[in-house]
Design an enzyme around this catalytic site. Structure first.
Site, PDB file in Angstrom:
ATOM      1  N   THR A 225      -1.202  -2.792  10.457  1.00  0.00           N
ATOM      2  CA  THR A 225      -1.642  -2.986   9.085  1.00  0.00           C
ATOM      3  C   THR A 225      -0.482  -3.582   8.311  1.00  0.00           C
ATOM      4  O   THR A 225       0.161  -2.967   7.493  1.00  0.00           O
ATOM      5  CB  THR A 225      -2.176  -1.708   8.427  1.00  0.00           C
ATOM      6  OG1 THR A 225      -2.721  -2.047   7.164  1.00  0.00           O
ATOM      7  CG2 THR A 225      -1.154  -0.638   8.280  1.00  0.00           C
TER       8      THR A 225
ATOM      9  N   THR B 234       0.869  -1.192   0.000  1.00  0.00           N
ATOM     10  CA  THR B 234       0.000   0.000   0.000  1.00  0.00           C
ATOM     11  C   THR B 234       0.899   1.234   0.000  1.00  0.00           C
ATOM     12  O   THR B 234       1.374   1.655  -1.052  1.00  0.00           O
ATOM     13  CB  THR B 234      -0.985  -0.002   1.190  1.00  0.00           C
ATOM     14  OG1 THR B 234      -0.273  -0.223   2.411  1.00  0.00           O
ATOM     15  CG2 THR B 234      -2.041  -1.074   1.013  1.00  0.00           C
TER      16      THR B 234
ATOM     17  N   GLU C  55       6.306   5.054   7.661  1.00  0.00           N
ATOM     18  CA  GLU C  55       5.849   6.252   6.938  1.00  0.00           C
ATOM     19  C   GLU C  55       6.550   7.504   7.457  1.00  0.00           C
ATOM     20  O   GLU C  55       6.435   7.865   8.631  1.00  0.00           O
ATOM     21  CB  GLU C  55       4.336   6.389   7.073  1.00  0.00           C
ATOM     22  CG  GLU C  55       3.592   5.333   6.277  1.00  0.00           C
ATOM     23  CD  GLU C  55       2.096   5.322   6.517  1.00  0.00           C
ATOM     24  OE1 GLU C  55       1.399   4.708   5.712  1.00  0.00           O
ATOM     25  OE2 GLU C  55       1.632   5.926   7.504  1.00  0.00           O
TER      26      GLU C  55
END
Length: 406
Positions: free
Chosen positions: A189, A152, A275
């Site tokens: 996740t 993702t 991130e």
């Protein structure tokens, strides 16, 4: 000296595994579906999220893994199929059925996983065509494409292979993973898929996977958010033809060591890709009374936003580390605590007997410029230790997650 050989492998590195990764249209451009298949029915194992808000594919895979036999795993990215009610459950089941139909398998031997945006129904017309395309694209060299199909916000693929000799046979373990944000101990996740051609007893495999997850994926954190879709799933098809592995096997420690390496490598790779991250952090607590005490302190330090932002700002604020140790709800004696901070070139003792040492700002500043840092906390209370991994918290993390759906 490692008892195994590390190489640039993936889920198709062990004997008898095919995979594919294709773009089906859930995402605008990048691959968004992956399929992993064993040539023969394999022993299966799985560990899943502890979030009470569980995505439909997690609930279904949890049920199927209880049967202990798996031959295929279908994964989509770009849509989590979470918080989608009865329709989401029906769609996850449909993914199993369609995959089983294409591969001529029983649907109870298929697992399903999804990752992406929460709360949006799966576009099943796209998914149905995609499963057919993924089945057609299967190949013994398809592991790299599968690694791409599960991503993702990741900036690159996460994959690894190792070989270890068991009973004179070459046994291979391969893995792929995804994860970049919404990463927190108890998994997040993140998805990880492990394959091996080892012959291994099914109950032992499940126990080994759970214990390994507790010391690898459950010891990483990026942002403290535990997701709805975490899954670590495994297939062991036995085609290496070694004597069956279980606790009493004379070479079981060699296999355990190699297996742990694969999962720790993937877990650390997820954190390195956090991130917006600019620093990779390892925290080790030594001489704690219990492993659980050490584990709680590791998590507390790595999850502290004040600690994480201090590392981003390259500020040697040791008081923030002491503070996070104090609220970890673990047994400590403050006047015994020592803390060391360093990199591969230099280590500085920054706390002794619970108080700051006389390091200079110049000394600490040089260390904090490094991209990979290690914090060691010595509690001087026992003989146990725990280790975990995380990253700093930067401006870019806010930018990425402030515009996640757009």
């Amino acid at each position: 000296m490692k008892n195994f050989h590390i190489f640039d492998g993936d889920v198709t590195s062990p004997k008898g595994f095919q995979a594919s990764g294709v773009h089906i249209g859930i995402k605008k451009k990048k691959k968004d579906m992956a399929l992993i298949v064993s040539d023969v029915l394999a022993e299966g194992a799985g560990v899943f999220t502890r979030n009470q808000v569980c995505a439909a594919p997690v609930l279904i895979s949890k049920e199927n893994i209880k049967k202990g036999k798996v031959q295929a795993i279908i994964i989509n990215s770009g849509n989590a199929n979470a918080c989608t009610g009865k329709e989401g459950h029906k769609n996850a089941l449909k993914m199993l059925e369609l995959t089983a139909e294409e591969l001529k398998l029983s649907s109870e031997n298929v697992l399903v996983a999804s990752t992406g945006v929460i709360g949006v129904p799966l576009p099943m017309d796209i998914v149905e065509r995609g499963i057919k395309n993924a089945a057609k694209a299967l190949s013994y060299g398809g592991g790299i494409a599968a690694a791409e199909g599960i991503l993702t916000t990741d900036t690159g693929t996460k994959k690894i292979g190792v070989e270890v000799e068991i009973d004179g046979k070459k046994v291979t373990i391969g893995g792929i993973a995804k994860g970049s944000g919404m990463i927190h101990p108890n998994m997040a996740t993140m998805l990880a898929f492990i394959t091996t051609d080892a012959k291994i007893e099914g109950g032992f495999l499940q126990s080994l996977l759970k214990n390994t997850v507790d010391k690898t994926y459950n010891m990483i954190t990026v942002d403290g958010d535990t997701s709805t879709n975490d899954s670590v799933c495994m297939m062991a098809n036995g085609l290496a033809d070694n004597n069956i592995l279980q606790e009493a096997h004379p070479e079981i420690e060699k296999f355990k060591e190699a297996f742990h390496y694969v999962n720790e490598y993937l877990a650390k790779t997820i954190v390195r890709d956090g991130e917006g991250a600019t620093k990779f952090l390892e925290v080790e607590v030594v001489n704690s009374k219990t492993f659980e005490d050490g584990k709680a302190i590791v998590k507390s330090i790595l999850n502290s936003n004040l600690v994480k932002t201090a590392f981003f700002g390259e500020d040697g604020n040791w008081g923030r580390i002491m503070c996070s140790i104090g609220y970890a709800d673990s047994a400590i004696e403050v006047e015994k605590v020592e803390i060391y901070l360093g990199d591969e070139k230099k280590t500085i003792k920054i706390v002794e007997k619970g108080e700051g040492t006389k390091f200079t700002e110049e000394e600490i500043g040089e260390v904090l410029k490094e991209k990979e840092l290690k914090v060691v906390v010595d509690l001087k209370m026992g003989n146990e230790k725990a280790r975990g991994w995380g990253c700093d918290l930067s401006y870019d993390y806010v930018k990425i997650n402030g515009a996640y759906r757009t």
